[in-house]
Write an enzyme that holds these catalytic residues in place. Structure first.
Site: not given
Ligand code: IVH
Length: 680
Positions: A150, A327, A127, A131, A187, A303, A421, A439, A424, A129, A444, A92, A239, A43-44, A46-47
């Site tokens: 999504r 993250k 909240e 996965d 999620e 949020k 194997c 095997c 054995c 996050k 065994c 996102s 969420y 992910d890092a 990609y970011d």
């Molecule tokens: S809020 C506009 N809350 O994270 C708000 N997202 O990069 C939209 N995710 O696609 C998301 N836990 O799949 C929100 N407590 C949470 C979350 C959450 C996991 C995921 C979700 C979203 C991605 C955002």
């Protein structure tokens, strides 16, 4: 003149090329991640690419193109399911990776946009996050009607049938003031235990395992056959709201509380804090708690709590200004692969295991990692001496993600699959259609060791104290050759162990004695029949009622048990009709193991009646229906045959309904079914 033009245009040309390259790269990795569930970069990484492109676009706005990955919200849907358009796009989140970024990218920006003083407190909802993968659920008049993934944020896939299999999710909202229309987002995820079990089963069946719980959740939800999804214990946490008609929510807290009251699962770890300090503290706390949670989280989400303020803040092309994803540091690390070892499992599967130069990944020292199977080893071209990326991704054993090929010196060595194997010396075979090597040695020692551990394990005979160390000693002293030998052990035998006291020996003998009266389902599971997990064992125990009946079962009878298909039925039949296995089972009986037969419900309204449920059910869930039928002595089976007494058809019922019509079987509605039960 020409020269100066060239001088001016060269940097832009390079930039343009780089931007083009970045767009192609990002699109490619998007596809790997979203559509194929098989990312190649972290992910890092990609970011980083994403950030580089965003920065260039900001600097050279004239070079921004409409098809840039920065202009959309994810990847395109897979296209196998009907597509659903999200009435409000599913956005996102922007990421923060440390305390300073949480303050700068959220709190300071929020205050600047709202014209508030820096010292003014803003309340935030924090909240975990999750996965997993994001879905949207539409409840109309309180009834779940459409569920979609999504996808790219604008259109997703229709996974309604599959979502309906989630046990924790209400098909109908309950309580007061239910809105006419309510979209909730959240999620879908898998618990770590469920993930590990799915992978163990996959490995057992010679299939490639999932890399992490997120992939496993996505793979399970996007199954064309919802029966497969039903066997995967997916969960959901809500969420965010989508469209709402007939209700007003003042804040995220208000929203979460009210949907929870209507029965929608909300993560109990959410917390309202009164300022950004609280959000930062929450981020640290969750990072600690992460290792203890029964599911994977990859950060926290913060949020702005007030919906009024959220509306005022609005969003910027890709993400809302009122929220941020905080993250956690990645659970990956680089290290040296020192050796490739071979491990032999209970059913003889030989797995390559990486021995690593010890490396600490988020507080845990890792020195072993699974390489899953030989195909994967070859595909990833992993060699002894390589520098590799290792990930702790919810699995008990970490996995080798990939090789850093640029670090090769040329002295690395490839390893070929073994011919015999390592334990054995028996020949190794690769069963057609499977990735696993097995095997075939009947005696065994590795297989014996693993099958005894399985027999004694908690979900099976639950023989307390008979752990790995005891099993090792039993084998090295040559005291046990089959599981039946366990019940022949004497105190003197145990006293030959290193570090064994009188009390411990008595306890072990006591635990063995207690296990003799185990439940039938546990006994069936303990036998270690391929493809028979705890759930299937329960179904078998319920269907046959006794070991005697099960032993005499034909393949046809086995197939008619719920959730048992042809492969599983054949595997059970072969196991139970193998002479060696029969001998062990009869020895176990002679030694006093007497699994308790489960009494079948007799005399219920539906006694002996076979039901098939098909189409989308709205009055009850599949599991609820099964329970209702079984409570009254009936059976639920997966497919329609002449033995079926009733087919309960919901909307959109397909081939089963047609077959039922052909065979002239009673077809009833959900309402008729409830009448049959005598339920008001
Ligand atoms: S809020 C506009 N809350 O994270 C708000 N997202 O990069 C939209 N995710 O696609 C998301 N836990 O799949 C929100 N407590 C949470 C979350 C959450 C996991 C995921 C979700 C979203 C991605 C955002």
């Amino acid at each position: 003149m020409q020269l100066s033009l060239l001088e001016n245009s060269t940097p832009t040309l390079n930039v343009e090329n780089r931007m083009k390259e970045l767009r192609t790269l990002l699109e490619y990795h998007n596809r790997r991640y979203y559509q194929l569930d098989a990312p190649e970069i972290t992910d890092a990484e990609y970011d980083d690419l994403f950030r580089e492109l965003s920065a260039l676009e900001e600097r050279y706005p004239e070079l921004l193109t409409a098809d840039s990955p920065t202009q959309r919200i994810g990847g395109a849907p897979g296209g196998r399911f009907r597509t659903v358009t999200h009435q409000l796009p599913m956005l996102s989140l922007e990421n923060a990776t440390n305390d300073e970024e949480i303050r700068a990218k959220l709190d300071q920006r929020v205050k600047k946009e709202l014209g508030l003083a820096e010292s003014a407190p803003v309340a935030y909802m924090c909240e975990p996050k999750m996965d997993g993968l994001a879905v949207e659920l539409l409840y109309e008049q309180g009834v779940l009607t459409v569920a979609s993934t999504r996808g790219d944020g604008i259109t997703g896939e229709d996974v309604t049938q599959n979502i309906r299999t989630l046990r924790g999710l209400p098909l109908r909202l309950s309580g007061d003031d239910i809105p006419a229309l309510l979209e909730v987002r959240g999620e879908v995820y898998l618990s770590l235990a469920a993930f590990q079990k799915i992978n163990a089963d996959k490995e057992e069946n010679g299939e490639p395992p999932f890399a992490n719980p997120r992939n496993a959740a996505a793979g399970s939800l996007r199954q064309l056959d919802s029966r497969v999804t039903a066997r995967r214990p997916l969960s959901f946490f809500c969420y965010a709201p989508g469209r709402v008609q007939g209700a007003e929510f003042s804040s995220q807290q208000d929203f979460l509380n009210r949907v929870a009251a209507w029965g929608v699962p909300v993560n109990p770890l959410t917390r309202l804090v009164e300022s950004v300090d609280g959000a930062v503290a929450y981020y640290h706390e969750m990072q600690q708690q992460r290792e203890l949670l029964p599911y994977e989280i990859d950060g926290t989400v913060v949020k702005v709590d007030s919906f009024l303020l959220q509306r005022e803040l609005g969003e910027k092309s890709r993400s809302p200004l009122w929220a941020i994803a905080c993250k956690f540091p990645p659970r990956q690390a680089e290290t040296q692969l020192e050796d490739i070892l071979l491990s032999v499992g209970r059913t003889g599967v030989i797995t390559p295991v990486a021995q690593l130069r010890p490396v600490v990944i988020s507080g845990v020292t890792v020195s072993r990692a699974t390489l899953h199977n030989w195909d994967e080893l070859a595909a990833k071209d992993i060699r002894i001496g390589d520098t590799v990326v290792v990930e702790r991704a919810g699995d008990v054993i970490p996995a080798v993600v990939r090789v850093i090929a640029e670090r090769r010196s040329g002295s690395e060595r490839s390893v070929l699959p073994p011919q015999v194997c390592p334990e054995c010396g028996s020949p190794v075979v690769r069963i057609e259609g499977e990735v696993a090597l097995r095997c075939m040695g009947i005696s065994c020692p590795s297989q014996l060791r693993e099958s005894i551990k399985h027999f004694a394990s908690r979900g099976a005979m639950d023989i307390e104290g008979l752990g790995d160390k005891v099993v090792e000693q039993l084998l090295s002293l040559g005291l046990v050759h089959t599981v039946a030998d366990l019940y022949r052990l004497t105190k003197d035998d145990f006293m030959r162990f290193e570090r064994m006291g009188d009390k411990l020996a008595s306890n072990l003998l006591g635990a063995l004695e207690v296990s003799k009266a185990c439940e039938l389902a546990r006994f069936i599971f303990a036998l270690g029949i391929r493809h028979v997990g705890e759930r299937t064992a329960k179904a078998l125990a319920q269907a046959f009622g006794s070991l005697d009946h099960l032993e005499k079962a034909t393949v046809e009878e086995l197939v008619s048990v719920r959730d048992i298909g042809a492969t599983v039925a054949q595997s059970i039949f072969t196991f139970l009709n193998n002479q060696d296995n029969r001998t062990v089972i009869s020895q176990l009986r002679e030694l006093g193991v007497n699994p308790a037969a489960v009494a079948k419900t007799v005399g219920g309204r539906l006694n002996g009646k076979n039901f098939v449920f098909t189409g989308s059910l709205t009055r009850f869930s599949r599991d609820g229906a099964r329970k209702l039928v079984e409570d009254q002595g009936g059976n639920v089976v997966g497919s329609v045959s002449r033995k079926t007494d009733y087919v309960v058809a919901g909307d959109d019922a397909g081939s089963k309904l047609i077959k039922a019509r052909e065979l002239g079987i009673n077809i009833i509605s959900e309402e008729d079914f409830l009448d049959l039960l005598g339920t008001p």
